[in-house]
Write a protein that holds these residues in place. Structure first.
Motif, PDB file in Angstrom:
ATOM      1  N   TRP A 177      37.118  62.925 140.186  1.00  0.00           N
ATOM      2  CA  TRP A 177      37.130  62.848 138.721  1.00  0.00           C
ATOM      3  C   TRP A 177      37.306  64.223 138.094  1.00  0.00           C
ATOM      4  O   TRP A 177      37.983  64.376 137.074  1.00  0.00           O
ATOM      5  CB  TRP A 177      35.864  62.188 138.214  1.00  0.00           C
ATOM      6  CG  TRP A 177      35.928  60.691 138.240  1.00  0.00           C
ATOM      7  CD1 TRP A 177      37.018  59.913 138.002  1.00  0.00           C
ATOM      8  CD2 TRP A 177      34.851  59.794 138.544  1.00  0.00           C
ATOM      9  NE1 TRP A 177      36.693  58.584 138.130  1.00  0.00           N
ATOM     10  CE2 TRP A 177      35.377  58.477 138.460  1.00  0.00           C
ATOM     11  CE3 TRP A 177      33.508  59.960 138.869  1.00  0.00           C
ATOM     12  CZ2 TRP A 177      34.599  57.348 138.692  1.00  0.00           C
ATOM     13  CZ3 TRP A 177      32.734  58.836 139.103  1.00  0.00           C
ATOM     14  CH2 TRP A 177      33.286  57.557 139.016  1.00  0.00           C
ATOM     15  N   CYS A 178      36.697  65.235 138.693  1.00  0.00           N
ATOM     16  CA  CYS A 178      36.867  66.600 138.180  1.00  0.00           C
ATOM     17  C   CYS A 178      38.334  67.005 138.232  1.00  0.00           C
ATOM     18  O   CYS A 178      38.854  67.633 137.304  1.00  0.00           O
ATOM     19  CB  CYS A 178      36.013  67.575 138.985  1.00  0.00           C
ATOM     20  SG  CYS A 178      34.245  67.470 138.661  1.00  0.00           S
ATOM     21  N   ALA A 179      38.998  66.648 139.332  1.00  0.00           N
ATOM     22  CA  ALA A 179      40.415  66.959 139.459  1.00  0.00           C
ATOM     23  C   ALA A 179      41.231  66.215 138.402  1.00  0.00           C
ATOM     24  O   ALA A 179      42.163  66.768 137.812  1.00  0.00           O
ATOM     25  CB  ALA A 179      40.913  66.605 140.862  1.00  0.00           C
ATOM     26  N   ARG A 194      44.397  54.802 124.121  1.00  0.00           N
ATOM     27  CA  ARG A 194      43.229  54.276 124.834  1.00  0.00           C
ATOM     28  C   ARG A 194      42.101  53.983 123.853  1.00  0.00           C
ATOM     29  O   ARG A 194      41.826  54.760 122.947  1.00  0.00           O
ATOM     30  CB  ARG A 194      42.764  55.302 125.866  1.00  0.00           C
ATOM     31  CG  ARG A 194      41.749  54.755 126.856  1.00  0.00           C
ATOM     32  CD  ARG A 194      41.416  55.826 127.880  1.00  0.00           C
ATOM     33  NE  ARG A 194      40.520  55.318 128.898  1.00  0.00           N
ATOM     34  CZ  ARG A 194      39.962  56.076 129.837  1.00  0.00           C
ATOM     35  NH1 ARG A 194      40.246  57.378 129.881  1.00  0.00           N
ATOM     36  NH2 ARG A 194      39.161  55.552 130.734  1.00  0.00           N
ATOM     37  N   ALA A 195      41.420  52.846 124.038  1.00  0.00           N
ATOM     38  CA  ALA A 195      40.358  52.437 123.120  1.00  0.00           C
ATOM     39  C   ALA A 195      39.087  53.251 123.376  1.00  0.00           C
ATOM     40  O   ALA A 195      38.819  53.694 124.505  1.00  0.00           O
ATOM     41  CB  ALA A 195      40.066  50.945 123.287  1.00  0.00           C
ATOM     42  N   TRP A 196      38.286  53.396 122.320  1.00  0.00           N
ATOM     43  CA  TRP A 196      37.025  54.113 122.455  1.00  0.00           C
ATOM     44  C   TRP A 196      36.098  53.431 123.454  1.00  0.00           C
ATOM     45  O   TRP A 196      35.374  54.100 124.201  1.00  0.00           O
ATOM     46  CB  TRP A 196      36.337  54.215 121.093  1.00  0.00           C
ATOM     47  CG  TRP A 196      36.827  55.354 120.255  1.00  0.00           C
ATOM     48  CD1 TRP A 196      37.652  55.286 119.176  1.00  0.00           C
ATOM     49  CD2 TRP A 196      36.526  56.747 120.441  1.00  0.00           C
ATOM     50  NE1 TRP A 196      37.886  56.539 118.670  1.00  0.00           N
ATOM     51  CE2 TRP A 196      37.215  57.461 119.423  1.00  0.00           C
ATOM     52  CE3 TRP A 196      35.766  57.460 121.353  1.00  0.00           C
ATOM     53  CZ2 TRP A 196      37.141  58.840 119.294  1.00  0.00           C
ATOM     54  CZ3 TRP A 196      35.700  58.845 121.231  1.00  0.00           C
ATOM     55  CH2 TRP A 196      36.376  59.516 120.222  1.00  0.00           C
ATOM     56  N   ALA A 211      33.125  53.580 128.509  1.00  0.00           N
ATOM     57  CA  ALA A 211      32.767  52.962 129.790  1.00  0.00           C
ATOM     58  C   ALA A 211      33.139  53.877 130.954  1.00  0.00           C
ATOM     59  O   ALA A 211      32.380  54.023 131.924  1.00  0.00           O
ATOM     60  CB  ALA A 211      33.462  51.608 129.926  1.00  0.00           C
ATOM     61  N   SER A 212      34.324  54.503 130.863  1.00  0.00           N
ATOM     62  CA  SER A 212      34.760  55.417 131.916  1.00  0.00           C
ATOM     63  C   SER A 212      33.821  56.613 132.022  1.00  0.00           C
ATOM     64  O   SER A 212      33.437  57.030 133.122  1.00  0.00           O
ATOM     65  CB  SER A 212      36.192  55.882 131.639  1.00  0.00           C
ATOM     66  OG  SER A 212      36.605  56.839 132.582  1.00  0.00           O
ATOM     67  N   GLY A 271      23.689  58.949 129.797  1.00  0.00           N
ATOM     68  CA  GLY A 271      25.126  59.198 129.725  1.00  0.00           C
ATOM     69  C   GLY A 271      25.745  58.602 128.481  1.00  0.00           C
ATOM     70  O   GLY A 271      26.634  59.205 127.865  1.00  0.00           O
ATOM     71  N   ALA A 272      25.287  57.407 128.092  1.00  0.00           N
ATOM     72  CA  ALA A 272      25.796  56.791 126.864  1.00  0.00           C
ATOM     73  C   ALA A 272      25.460  57.649 125.648  1.00  0.00           C
ATOM     74  O   ALA A 272      26.298  57.862 124.764  1.00  0.00           O
ATOM     75  CB  ALA A 272      25.210  55.389 126.711  1.00  0.00           C
ATOM     76  N   ALA A 273      24.229  58.170 125.604  1.00  0.00           N
ATOM     77  CA  ALA A 273      23.826  59.023 124.487  1.00  0.00           C
ATOM     78  C   ALA A 273      24.630  60.324 124.482  1.00  0.00           C
ATOM     79  O   ALA A 273      25.043  60.814 123.415  1.00  0.00           O
ATOM     80  CB  ALA A 273      22.330  59.324 124.576  1.00  0.00           C
TER      81      ALA A 273
END
Length: 286
Positions: A52-54, A80-82, A87-88, A143-145
């Motif tokens: 994911w970092c890449a 792309r939707a918010w 979620a990603s 993470g959501a916050a």
């Protein structure tokens, strides 16, 4: 006059003894299976984080006023939707937290499984899985916050150049505050709760609920204890591999080193030094 220990206390005592004296073949096999499964989980999460970092690096960054760059992970691209972006990010954040927290968490996780064995749980391995899921649910919620706050700040910085120019100075202040928090009594209390043994195993139909509650409770304590470290990670960059490695080492040192070493204060002193250098750089740039 002697008193009879409560069932929960008796279970905790039995679990403590079980951890120390379980030398049976079955106990050794269980330990090896736990270690192998934990290592596989850790490696999987670490490889996914590196991947994911890449991907984030390939997306590029937007130069901002003040001499810093805004990662494109905070803004929806190509229609792309918010909701998809959120979620990603939450999934990525949770896997990243698993990679960073597992090395320090594994001893407590194993103790909880052993406590289940000592309490006569039907399936202590499944009980430990529920405990772990409860623990990382706290990090997923965090993470959501983080995503909501990060996306809001990114949008504000794009609209307000003055705010963008103040970001390096604000980042230095955040790192200084994180270092001071590391040396506080507030941090010491929460770290002590992180180091405490997992909660008691329930009985009957309450076993699963007790596992979830114990995992959630420890997750909340650990998230509070890591508040300053997480703030520093966000300033450095959520997907900065170097910052992740340093944070993983800091969390491990705090949780696993003897309390007398005051590893959290050493980490705090390093953070304060880094914050002072960032502050000097921000002031010099102005």
């Amino acid at each position: 006059m002697t008193s009879t220990p409560r069932p929960d206390a008796a279970i905790a005592i039995a679990a403590t003894g079980a951890v120390g004296r379980d030398r049976s073949v079955g106990g050794q096999v269980s330990r090896r299976c736990f270690e192998a499964g934990s290592l596989a989980l850790l490696l999987t999460c670490a490889m996914a984080t590196v991947d994911w970092c890449a991907d984030m690096a390939a997306m590029g960054e937007l130069p901002m006023p003040g001499g810093w760059s805004l990662s494109m992970m905070w803004t929806p691209m190509c229609g792309r939707a918010w909701a998809d972006l959120a979620a990603s990010f939450i999934g990525m954040w949770t896997v990243m937290m698993m990679a960073m927290m597992l090395p320090a968490l594994l001893p407590a996780w194993w103790r909880y499984r052993q406590a289940g064995c000592a309490a006569g749980a039907r399936c202590p391995g499944w009980l430990a899985v529920q405990w772990g899921v409860g623990y990382f649910l706290v990090w997923a919620a965090l993470g959501a916050a983080v995503f909501v706050a990060g996306a809001a700040l990114a949008a504000s910085a794009l609209r307000l150049p003055m705010l963008a120019r103040a970001a390096p100075l604000a980042g230095a202040v955040v790192v200084l505050g994180a270092g001071a928090l590391q040396c506080s009594a507030w941090k010491a209390r929460r770290l002590a709760r992180c180091r405490a043994r997992p909660g008691p195993i329930g009985r009957g139909s309450m076993v699963s609920l007790a596992a979830w509650r114990s995992g959630l409770r420890l997750g909340l304590h650990c998230a509070g204890s890591c508040a300053g470290l997480m703030a520093g990670l966000l300033v450095a960059g959520v997907m900065d591999l170097g910052a992740m490695i340093l944070l993983t080492a800091a969390v491990g040192a705090e949780r696993l080193a003897p309390p007398d070493l005051r590893a959290e204060r050493v980490v705090g002193a390093i953070a304060i030094a880094a914050g002072l250098m960032m502050l000097a750089a921000a002031i010099g740039a102005d």
